[in-house]
Design an enzyme around this catalytic site. Structure first.
Site, PDB file in Angstrom:
ATOM      1  N   HIS A  22      33.858  40.436  92.153  1.00 22.35           N
ATOM      2  CA  HIS A  22      33.662  39.221  91.355  1.00 22.35           C
ATOM      3  C   HIS A  22      33.015  39.535  90.005  1.00 22.35           C
ATOM      4  CE1 HIS A  22      32.431  35.155  90.230  1.00 22.35           C
ATOM      5  NE2 HIS A  22      31.221  35.648  90.028  1.00 22.35           N
ATOM      6  N   GLU A  23      31.939  40.304  90.021  1.00 20.54           N
ATOM      7  CA  GLU A  23      31.242  40.600  88.786  1.00 20.54           C
ATOM      8  C   GLU A  23      32.098  41.470  87.869  1.00 20.54           C
ATOM      9  OE1 GLU A  23      28.783  39.063  87.824  1.00 20.54           O
ATOM     10  OE2 GLU A  23      28.135  38.167  89.694  1.00 20.54           O
TER      11      GLU A  23
END
Length: 490
Positions: free
Chosen positions: A488-489
């Site tokens: 996600h990051e």
């Protein structure tokens, strides 16, 4: 008199020497002008920030006082390229206060934040500067601007308005006071949470009290105990790689409760780290600021620039989710309660029981143990996986650079390239918890990408997390949730 003069000259010479030696005040001379962490010391930040503010003030004055008619080039482009030094140093400084802070950096942050708040207000409440921006904005459709230029122009105009450009002098002064106070309250809130994270330790001295915990979790706790000066024991902390496995597997219910309450009650002990009064002040100041700028609530102010636009739309979505999720949650709670009764216990399900019994139900119903998935997710393999995915999607490449300075041994640096080998940017990865890093996971920049006036600036980006650390005899093996967070990051 002679000694006084000699002292004055010595101090002046020392000050000039310090200024000339400050690595922020010259080009880094590093690959791709990445920050030279090997030369940066804590004492360099404040003088560089103050010098950056001075330089930026002069640049802003030159734009505002320009006798020529306002144009996109002499006003908007000029604003875009102003403040280079200030941005250079503050990007590094605030990344460090998030990822690798200490008492000195926190003290500097408290000194410079009010100055930075005032500097921002001086820009966005500058009448002459706003008049130039507004003139271009009003004439926007007749200027034959590109889509990018039109977007930048609209963003600048809205930014000025949202930061008080249309207020009278009395309200501007009040907004300045609010911004200054909020900047300090926000710092204090984060500092208190970090200290709470670091001061909580569950020290276990009896091996039988480790019942239920996987060997990997026990080994990590032993390594933490050694780090914290409790060698021979096992230490569990509020960092997620320690907290979540403990809540998931520990058979010691009273310890699970202690860990859970330690986490949710950070800043709630009526002591020097208590955040309740800070939160109340922040909420009240945010409401006042929003209403001062013409919004009903702080949510209205924030959401104006987001997809939802209005609080009613957020509540509508949340209530739809609530309506769908609540029956499922109640059903799951009933299953967990049945498991508790089946084990011969009579207590009612509590929040600190949820992870533990959810894991038991998962094993019973699906024969799934997430701990058994960890060996498939060494952090190096996960990073390679996300890089390979990026290569397949966008045909870009990642090359580790050991010649680029790092701020901590845990950090790795990668050059990102096009398929033909041309440079795109630099990526720092920093994935393990430590005392000087705030909780959570995030992406940020040391330098943003820009292409103004034919000058292309490539980005320097960081990905930061707090994932399971390696131990002396075991690599960093991530949970499925940690894998999702890393992707996600990225």
């Amino acid at each position: 008199m002679k000694w006084i003069l000699m002292t004055v000259f010595a101090i002046a010479a020392f000050s000039c020497s310090q200024k000339s030696e400050n690595p922020f005040l010259s080009d880094w001379g590093t690959p791709f002008e990445t920050p030279d962490f090997s030369r940066i010391s804590d004492e360099h930040y404040q003088p560089a920030i103050e010098e950056g503010i001075k330089q930026h003030q002069k640049e802003i004055e030159a734009i505002a006082d320009n006798s020529e008619a306002p144009t996109f080039a002499n006003t908007i482009d000029a604003l875009e390229t102003s403040g280079e030094l200030l941005e250079k140093v503050t990007n590094v400084f605030f990344n460090m206060t998030s990822a690798n802070t200490n008492d000195t950096l926190q003290a500097i942050a408290k000194r410079v934040s009010p100055k930075l708040s005032k500097h921002r207000d001086d820009i966005y409440m500058n009448k002459k500067l706003f008049q130039r921006v507004k003139a271009i904005y009003d004439a926007g459709e007749n200027l034959n601007l590109s889509a990018e230029q039109q977007t930048v122009l609209e963003k600048y105009y809205k930014r000025f308005v949202r930061r008080g450009a249309l207020l009278d002098e009395k309200l501007k002064q009040r907004l300045r006071e609010i911004n200054k106070e909020l900047s300090l309250l926000s710092l204090q809130f984060g500092e208190n949470i970090l200290k709470e994270n670091n001061r909580f330790q569950l020290v276990i001295k009896k091996k039988e009290e480790l019942a239920g915990l996987p060997e990997s979790v026990i080994n990590s706790a032993a390594a933490a105990a050694k780090e914290y000066g409790h060698e021979g024991s096992w230490v569990f902390t509020l960092h997620k790689p320690s907290l979540i496995p403990f809540l998931t597997y520990s058979q010691m219910r009273e310890y699970r409760e202690k860990m859970f309450k330690g986490y949710i009650n950070r800043g709630n002990y009526d002591d020097e780290l208590d955040n309740k009064a800070i939160i109340q002040k922040m909420v009240n100041l945010r409401v006042e600021k929003a209403q001062l700028l013409g919004y009903e609530t702080h949510a209205d102010y924030v959401l104006e620039q987001n997809m939802a636009k209005k609080p009613a739309n957020v509540y509508d979505l949340l209530f739809k989710l609530w309506k769908a999720a609540l029956p499922i949650a109640e059903q799951e709670a009933q299953e967990l309660q049945k498991m508790i009764y089946a084990e011969g216990y009579k207590f009612k399900l509590q929040p600190w029981d949820w992870w533990y019994y959810a894991e038991k139900v998962k094993k019973a119903k699906y024969n799934l143990d997430e701990e058994e998935l960890r060996p498939y997710f060494p952090v190096e393999n996960v990073i390679a996986g996300v890089f390979n995915l990026a290569t397949k999607l966008w045909d870009i490449r990642f090359e580790e650079r050991t010649d680029i300075s790092k701020y901590h041994p845990d950090v790795k640096v990668f050059e990102v390239k096009e398929a033909d080998g041309s440079h795109i940017g630099i990526l720092y990865t920093d994935y393990f918890p430590r005392a000087g890093k705030r909780g959570g996971a995030w992406m940020n920049e040391y330098r943003g990408e820009s292409h103004v006036g034919g000058r292309k600036i490539t980005p320097i980006i960081c990905n930061v997390g707090n994932f399971t650390k390696p131990t002396a005899d075991r690599p960093a093996l991530l949970s499925l949730e940690e894998v999702n967070t890393l992707f996600h990051e990225f």
